[in-house]
Scaffold this active site. Structure first.
Site, short mmCIF file in Angstrom:
data_model
loop_
_atom_site.label_atom_id
_atom_site.label_comp_id
_atom_site.label_asym_id
_atom_site.label_seq_id
_atom_site.Cartn_x
_atom_site.Cartn_y
_atom_site.Cartn_z
N HIS A 127 -1.84 6.23 3.70
CA HIS A 127 -2.43 5.84 4.97
C HIS A 127 -3.55 6.82 5.30
O HIS A 127 -3.29 8.02 5.44
CB HIS A 127 -1.38 5.86 6.07
CG HIS A 127 -0.25 4.90 5.84
ND1 HIS A 127 -0.21 3.65 6.39
CD2 HIS A 127 0.89 5.03 5.09
CE1 HIS A 127 0.91 3.03 6.02
NE2 HIS A 127 1.58 3.85 5.23
N HIS A 150 5.41 -2.99 3.80
CA HIS A 150 6.44 -1.95 3.79
C HIS A 150 7.80 -2.63 3.94
O HIS A 150 8.02 -3.42 4.86
CB HIS A 150 6.24 -0.99 4.96
CG HIS A 150 5.11 -0.02 4.78
ND1 HIS A 150 3.86 -0.38 4.35
CD2 HIS A 150 5.06 1.33 5.02
CE1 HIS A 150 3.08 0.70 4.30
NE2 HIS A 150 3.78 1.74 4.71
N GLU A 193 12.44 0.95 3.18
CA GLU A 193 12.30 2.40 3.41
C GLU A 193 13.53 2.85 4.20
O GLU A 193 14.45 3.43 3.65
CB GLU A 193 11.02 2.70 4.19
CG GLU A 193 10.81 4.18 4.47
CD GLU A 193 9.58 4.46 5.35
OE1 GLU A 193 9.20 5.64 5.43
OE2 GLU A 193 9.03 3.52 5.95
N ASP A 209 1.82 8.68 0.66
CA ASP A 209 2.14 8.11 1.96
C ASP A 209 1.27 8.71 3.08
O ASP A 209 0.20 8.20 3.37
CB ASP A 209 3.63 8.28 2.26
CG ASP A 209 4.12 7.34 3.36
OD1 ASP A 209 3.33 6.51 3.84
OD2 ASP A 209 5.30 7.44 3.74
N ASP A 210 1.74 9.77 3.72
CA ASP A 210 1.00 10.45 4.80
C ASP A 210 0.98 11.94 4.49
O ASP A 210 1.71 12.73 5.10
CB ASP A 210 1.69 10.19 6.15
CG ASP A 210 1.73 8.71 6.49
OD1 ASP A 210 0.71 8.18 6.95
OD2 ASP A 210 2.79 8.09 6.30
#
Length: 351
Positions: free
Chosen positions: A21, A209, A212, A290-291
């Site tokens: 992201h 997504h 998760e 991811d982040d």
């Protein structure tokens, strides 16, 4: 983290990142700089001691208790992004770091609803990111694609409006695909069936997504109700052998994010992830960050964490990297270039 010859091999391995992201690569140093530049008020240290300094904010990022706890800080960070130049600076810094880690192709998410709700024009977001993409191609030879995400913690109709705004960019290829992100539990995939049905009818690429924090039923729903081409995170397939077999049979790639899963308490350790299970059962996956500004690791860190936990051999890494190339949404010509790059690395590091 892994060291020596294996570390050098992993660093050299040509990597395709599919789950990153852009807003999640906002390092605290840039966050504070942009807040000052744009006169954005962050929480005061009295309101939240985490915002006293760069170091205290980084320390808070190491203590996330859940996905929603992380998202609280994630959306505060987004508030400092205002101008096209801000979005360009954010994305270019990610590409610079990614190049250092051996990323040769990146397919990156962005969240327009988090910005347009603050009065930022949709075009400003895309123009800034596109400028960074052009610079990254010229400076680092990194190819990239944008994936626009529907935020599932917001009303479905709000996401539908955003999707309609994005259609011209999806049709032109400025944006390559559609994604679905944010709070998973309580926002099942089937709620977004109409948006995804329209995207499928128009021939747009689709991911979401799922699996998760929520279970394998969300992954099955993403496949059946959204007709996705890949699933992001997707760590819950071991809960249902039939669904896992379906993913393997259809070649649906999952975009795994090892360090993120640990930081958000989805698994206790990287070793608890189904890396070996997926390899043994023919489930295709890529390794992603991811982040990374929030979870303390970019893509090479994630590769090293997997290596430390599972001790994979080079042929297994070649298989993972090859599946990542095959599962990318770039041109066949670019895929051929990436496969040749992978072949060259395997020759250079042969035992």
């Amino acid at each position: 983290m892994c060291q020596g010859h294996m570390h050098e091999f992993l660093k050299a391995l040509p990597k395709c990142e599919h789950h990153m992201h852009l807003e999640g690569s906002l390092e605290p140093s840039l966050l504070f700089d942009l807040a000052a530049r744009n006169n954005i008020s962050l929480p005061s240290p009295a309101e939240d001691p985490s915002f006293e300094s760069i170091d205290t904010l980084l320390a808070r990022y190491q203590r996330f208790t859940s996905l929603d706890d992380f998202l609280h800080y994630y959306f505060i960070g987004m508030s400092v992004l205002v101008t096209p130049a801000d979005f360009e600076a954010l994305a270019y810094e990610y590409f610079r770091r990614a190049h250092r880690d051996g990323v040769v192709h990146a397919e990156v998410f962005f969240d327009p609803q988090a910005h347009t709700s603050r009065g930022v024009a949709y075009a400003a977001i895309v123009d800034g990111f596109a400028a960074a993409q052009r610079r990254a191609r010229a400076d680092f030879a990194i190819t990239s694609e944008l994936i626009v995400c529907v935020l599932r913690h917001l009303p479905v109709e709000d996401g539908a409006r955003m999707y309609r705004d994005a259609i011209p960019h999806l049709e032109s290829g400025v944006v390559r695909g559609l994604g679905l992100s944010s709070t998973e539990k309580g926002n099942p995939p089937h709620l977004y069936r109409d948006i995804y049905a329209d995207a499928a009818a128009r021939g747009f690429r689709r991911t979401a997504h799922a699996g998760e924090e929520a279970g394998v039923d969300y992954m099955a729903s993403a496949l059946h109700h959204l007709d996705v081409m890949r699933v992001d995170h997707g760590i819950k397939l071991p809960e249902d052998a039939a669904v896992m077999a379906l993913f393997a049979q259809r070649g649906i790639m999952v975009t795994m994010c090892p360090l993120s899963n640990v930081e958000l308490r989805c698994v206790p350790t990287v070793a608890a992830l189904p890396i070996r299970t997926y390899l043994d059962n023919g489930v295709r996956f890529s390794i992603n960050s991811d982040d990374p500004a929030y979870f303390g690791g970019y893509v090479l860190d994630n590769h090293c964490a997997v290596q430390d936990a599972f001790g994979l051999d080079k042929k297994e890494w070649e298989r993972i990297a090859g599946h990542a190339i095959d599962g990318s949404w770039c041109s066949d010509e670019r895929k051929a270039e990436l496969r040749k790059h992978l072949e060259d690395v395997m020759v250079r590091f042969q035992d």
